[in-house]
Design a protein around this motif. Structure first.
Motif, mmCIF file in Angstrom:
data_model
loop_
_atom_site.group_PDB
_atom_site.id
_atom_site.type_symbol
_atom_site.label_atom_id
_atom_site.label_comp_id
_atom_site.label_asym_id
_atom_site.label_seq_id
_atom_site.Cartn_x
_atom_site.Cartn_y
_atom_site.Cartn_z
ATOM 1 N N VAL A 1 0.853 -1.186 0.000
ATOM 2 C CA VAL A 1 0.000 0.000 0.000
ATOM 3 C C VAL A 1 0.890 1.237 0.000
ATOM 4 C CG1 VAL A 1 -1.761 1.284 1.263
ATOM 5 C CG2 VAL A 1 -1.841 -1.226 1.209
ATOM 6 N N VAL A 2 0.619 2.145 -0.935
ATOM 7 C CA VAL A 2 1.383 3.382 -1.079
ATOM 8 C C VAL A 2 0.429 4.542 -0.782
ATOM 9 C CG1 VAL A 2 2.724 4.798 -2.671
ATOM 10 C CG2 VAL A 2 2.881 2.306 -2.799
ATOM 11 N N PRO A 3 0.707 5.334 0.261
ATOM 12 C CA PRO A 3 -0.204 6.432 0.613
ATOM 13 C C PRO A 3 -0.017 7.655 -0.302
ATOM 14 C CG PRO A 3 1.605 6.333 2.179
ATOM 15 C CD PRO A 3 1.800 5.192 1.236
ATOM 16 N N GLU B 1 8.909 4.860 2.118
ATOM 17 C CA GLU B 1 10.272 5.005 1.612
ATOM 18 C C GLU B 1 10.937 3.638 1.575
ATOM 19 O OE1 GLU B 1 13.123 6.100 5.292
ATOM 20 O OE2 GLU B 1 11.914 7.762 4.569
ATOM 21 N N GLY B 2 11.938 3.534 0.739
ATOM 22 C CA GLY B 2 12.660 2.275 0.639
ATOM 23 C C GLY B 2 11.929 1.201 -0.125
ATOM 24 N N HIS C 1 22.553 0.230 0.458
ATOM 25 C CA HIS C 1 22.502 1.690 0.498
ATOM 26 C C HIS C 1 21.999 2.191 1.854
ATOM 27 C CE1 HIS C 1 18.130 1.996 0.231
ATOM 28 N NE2 HIS C 1 18.208 0.909 -0.537
ATOM 29 N N HIS C 2 22.529 3.332 2.262
ATOM 30 C CA HIS C 2 22.067 3.989 3.486
ATOM 31 C C HIS C 2 20.719 4.666 3.222
ATOM 32 C CE1 HIS C 2 26.300 3.549 4.520
ATOM 33 N NE2 HIS C 2 26.035 3.974 5.742
ATOM 34 N N PRO D 1 4.779 11.633 -7.185
ATOM 35 C CA PRO D 1 4.440 13.042 -6.938
ATOM 36 C C PRO D 1 4.215 13.402 -5.467
ATOM 37 C CG PRO D 1 3.254 12.246 -8.863
ATOM 38 C CD PRO D 1 3.924 11.047 -8.224
ATOM 39 N N ASP D 2 3.884 12.431 -4.625
ATOM 40 C CA ASP D 2 3.701 12.700 -3.201
ATOM 41 C C ASP D 2 4.997 12.581 -2.418
ATOM 42 O OD1 ASP D 2 0.843 13.236 -2.418
ATOM 43 O OD2 ASP D 2 0.576 11.459 -3.666
ATOM 44 N N GLY D 3 6.035 12.029 -3.036
ATOM 45 C CA GLY D 3 7.307 11.856 -2.344
ATOM 46 C C GLY D 3 7.568 10.452 -1.830
ATOM 47 N N ASN D 4 6.701 9.494 -2.148
ATOM 48 C CA ASN D 4 6.977 8.102 -1.786
ATOM 49 C C ASN D 4 8.255 7.685 -2.494
ATOM 50 O OD1 ASN D 4 4.597 7.366 -0.136
ATOM 51 N ND2 ASN D 4 3.498 7.871 -2.015
#
Length: 147
Positions: free
Chosen positions: A9-11, A68-69, A103-104, A130-133
């Motif tokens: 799920v991606v908010p 993220e990630g 990756h960090h 566009p939301d920054g996910n």
């Protein structure tokens, strides 16, 4: 018993904008439906993936852009970067991690260019919706045993 990751799920804040972004990347639209009570579910699948993403109205209480990630795997990181950029994604340059293991978080310890030894699992690009996910694309040319 096998357990396979099916959906992430991606908010998002704007369902149609997110749908346009991901379909613009060439992701397959699997579903887009709205129930009488206002639940809207959009499901898309990246090319070649067995796992899909879902977003919509009343699908997640998480803040839009807070994922993220999220990882995608490709066999050619430079070709993937070109394809993403050509589809309109604001994609990073190819990078590898200074430590060489994984990756960090964020942009810390990024070294420009692919892994100098071109080891599998060691070269990346990143982009966001566009939301920054936040998405990471990882080059895997040879899988580890059992994977």
């Amino acid at each position: 018993m096998d357990m396979k990751l099916e959906v992430v799920v991606v908010p998002v804040s704007d369902v149609d904008r997110a749908k346009g972004f991901y379909t613009g990347l060439g992701w397959r639209l699997d579903a887009d439906f709205t129930t009488e009570d206002g639940l809207r579910v959009v499901q898309l699948t990246p090319p070649g993936s067995a796992c899909s993403v879902i977003f919509g109205d009343e699908v997640s209480a998480a803040a839009p852009g807070s994922a993220e990630g999220l990882h995608l795997v490709v066999t050619d990181i430079e070709a993937a970067r070109e394809e993403l950029a050509g589809a309109g994604a604001d994609v990073s340059e190819v990078f590898h991690d200074a430590g060489g293991v994984f990756h960090h978080a964020g942009r810390e310890a990024r070294v420009t260019g692919p892994d100098p030894e071109r080891r599998s699992y060691a070269s990346y690009v990143s982009f966001a919706d566009p939301d920054g996910n936040g998405w990471i694309v990882q080059e895997v040319t040879e899988r580890l045993p059992g994977r």
